[in-house]
Write a protein that holds these residues in place. Sequence first.
Motif, PDB file in Angstrom:
ATOM      1  N   MET A   1       0.836  -1.188   0.000  1.00 14.90           N
ATOM      2  CA  MET A   1       0.000   0.000   0.000  1.00 14.90           C
ATOM      3  C   MET A   1       0.878   1.249   0.000  1.00 14.90           C
ATOM      4  SD  MET A   1      -3.139   1.155   2.439  1.00 14.90           S
ATOM      5  CE  MET A   1      -4.057  -0.202   1.821  1.00 14.90           C
TER       6      MET A   1
ATOM      7  N   TRP B   1      -9.468   8.700  -3.987  1.00 20.77           N
ATOM      8  CA  TRP B   1      -9.710   8.577  -2.546  1.00 20.77           C
ATOM      9  C   TRP B   1     -11.154   8.942  -2.210  1.00 20.77           C
ATOM     10  CZ3 TRP B   1     -11.229  11.579   1.563  1.00 20.77           C
ATOM     11  CH2 TRP B   1     -11.056  11.009   2.814  1.00 20.77           C
TER      12      TRP B   1
ATOM     13  N   GLU C   1     -11.924   3.446   9.509  1.00 20.77           N
ATOM     14  CA  GLU C   1     -10.477   3.256   9.402  1.00 20.77           C
ATOM     15  C   GLU C   1      -9.862   4.141   8.324  1.00 20.77           C
ATOM     16  OE1 GLU C   1      -9.732  -0.849   8.580  1.00 20.77           O
ATOM     17  OE2 GLU C   1     -11.100  -1.527  10.151  1.00 20.77           O
ATOM     18  N   ILE C   2     -10.686   4.642   7.402  1.00 20.49           N
ATOM     19  CA  ILE C   2     -10.225   5.395   6.234  1.00 20.49           C
ATOM     20  C   ILE C   2     -10.134   6.895   6.518  1.00 20.49           C
ATOM     21  CG2 ILE C   2     -10.638   5.885   3.797  1.00 20.49           C
ATOM     22  CD1 ILE C   2     -10.016   2.907   4.538  1.00 20.49           C
ATOM     23  N   TYR C   3     -11.163   7.446   7.150  1.00 20.15           N
ATOM     24  CA  TYR C   3     -11.143   8.872   7.462  1.00 20.15           C
ATOM     25  C   TYR C   3     -11.890   9.163   8.750  1.00 20.15           C
ATOM     26  CZ  TYR C   3     -15.846   9.152   5.338  1.00 20.15           C
ATOM     27  OH  TYR C   3     -17.172   8.972   5.027  1.00 20.15           O
TER      28      TYR C   3
ATOM     29  N   LYS D   1      -2.176  12.505   1.460  1.00 20.58           N
ATOM     30  CA  LYS D   1      -1.490  11.582   2.364  1.00 20.58           C
ATOM     31  C   LYS D   1      -2.170  11.593   3.731  1.00 20.58           C
ATOM     32  CE  LYS D   1       2.017  15.120   3.349  1.00 20.58           C
ATOM     33  NZ  LYS D   1       1.222  16.196   2.833  1.00 20.58           N
ATOM     34  N   VAL D   2      -1.728  10.754   4.612  1.00 20.34           N
ATOM     35  CA  VAL D   2      -2.282  10.662   5.959  1.00 20.34           C
ATOM     36  C   VAL D   2      -2.168  12.019   6.655  1.00 20.34           C
ATOM     37  CG1 VAL D   2      -2.017   9.583   8.226  1.00 20.34           C
ATOM     38  CG2 VAL D   2      -1.716   8.224   6.157  1.00 20.34           C
TER      39      VAL D   2
ATOM     40  N   ILE E   1      -6.308   5.442   0.377  1.00 15.83           N
ATOM     41  CA  ILE E   1      -6.640   4.251  -0.414  1.00 15.83           C
ATOM     42  C   ILE E   1      -7.096   4.656  -1.804  1.00 15.83           C
ATOM     43  CG2 ILE E   1      -7.281   2.874   1.600  1.00 15.83           C
ATOM     44  CD1 ILE E   1     -10.243   3.510   0.858  1.00 15.83           C
TER      45      ILE E   1
ATOM     46  N   LEU F   1      -7.068   9.119   7.313  1.00 15.01           N
ATOM     47  CA  LEU F   1      -6.360   8.186   8.184  1.00 15.01           C
ATOM     48  C   LEU F   1      -5.604   7.142   7.365  1.00 15.01           C
ATOM     49  CD1 LEU F   1      -9.128   7.562  10.875  1.00 15.01           C
ATOM     50  CD2 LEU F   1      -7.251   9.217  10.940  1.00 15.01           C
ATOM     51  N   LYS F   2      -6.146   6.852   6.158  1.00 13.15           N
ATOM     52  CA  LYS F   2      -5.516   5.870   5.286  1.00 13.15           C
ATOM     53  C   LYS F   2      -5.738   6.284   3.834  1.00 13.15           C
ATOM     54  CE  LYS F   2      -5.947   1.532   6.574  1.00 13.15           C
ATOM     55  NZ  LYS F   2      -6.561   0.189   6.745  1.00 13.15           N
TER      56      LYS F   2
ATOM     57  N   SER G   1     -13.474   6.094  -0.610  1.00 10.29           N
ATOM     58  CA  SER G   1     -13.950   6.281   0.760  1.00 10.29           C
ATOM     59  C   SER G   1     -15.457   6.574   0.808  1.00 10.29           C
ATOM     60  CB  SER G   1     -13.168   7.400   1.438  1.00 10.29           C
ATOM     61  OG  SER G   1     -13.330   8.596   0.724  1.00 10.29           O
TER      62      SER G   1
END
Length: 141
Positions: A1, A10, A79-81, A46-47, A68, A65-66, A14
């Motif tokens: 990843m 993204w 977990e993503i945002y 980015k994060v 993707i 947060l991730k 998301s």
Amino acid sequence: MSAEARIDKWLWASRIFKTRTIASDACKNGRVAVNGVNVKPSRMVKVGDEIAVRKPPVTYTFRILKPIEQRVGAKLIPEIYENITTPDQYELLEMNRISGFVDRARGTGRPTKKDRRAMDAFVGPSLEGFFDDDDMFDEDD
């Protein structure tokens, strides 16, 4: 990843936008900002980046947060945002939702089914049989 992702991918992955095309168009039309700056669809995020998405009348704000690029199930979204949208934005949304009913004065706009039935009952039976069509257009008289 990877540690970065395209903003349009993204936003789609998301589940903020239903399709990537809609996400890309939002970026092109200036409705998406990363850290306060309007971005193009190809901008890498980015994060920790803060994304502001304008969906009138509300501006939603998210912290990544991730990063993707593959769409995930709705259960994995936490977990993503992180949703950091201010409560006043949600109040604005609620007020907008309610105002559609408050602003319209009674009697304006299209009649409801109940109104139409009342009009039919008022007009229909009283005029039925009142005129005889043959009498109206008799030219012999």
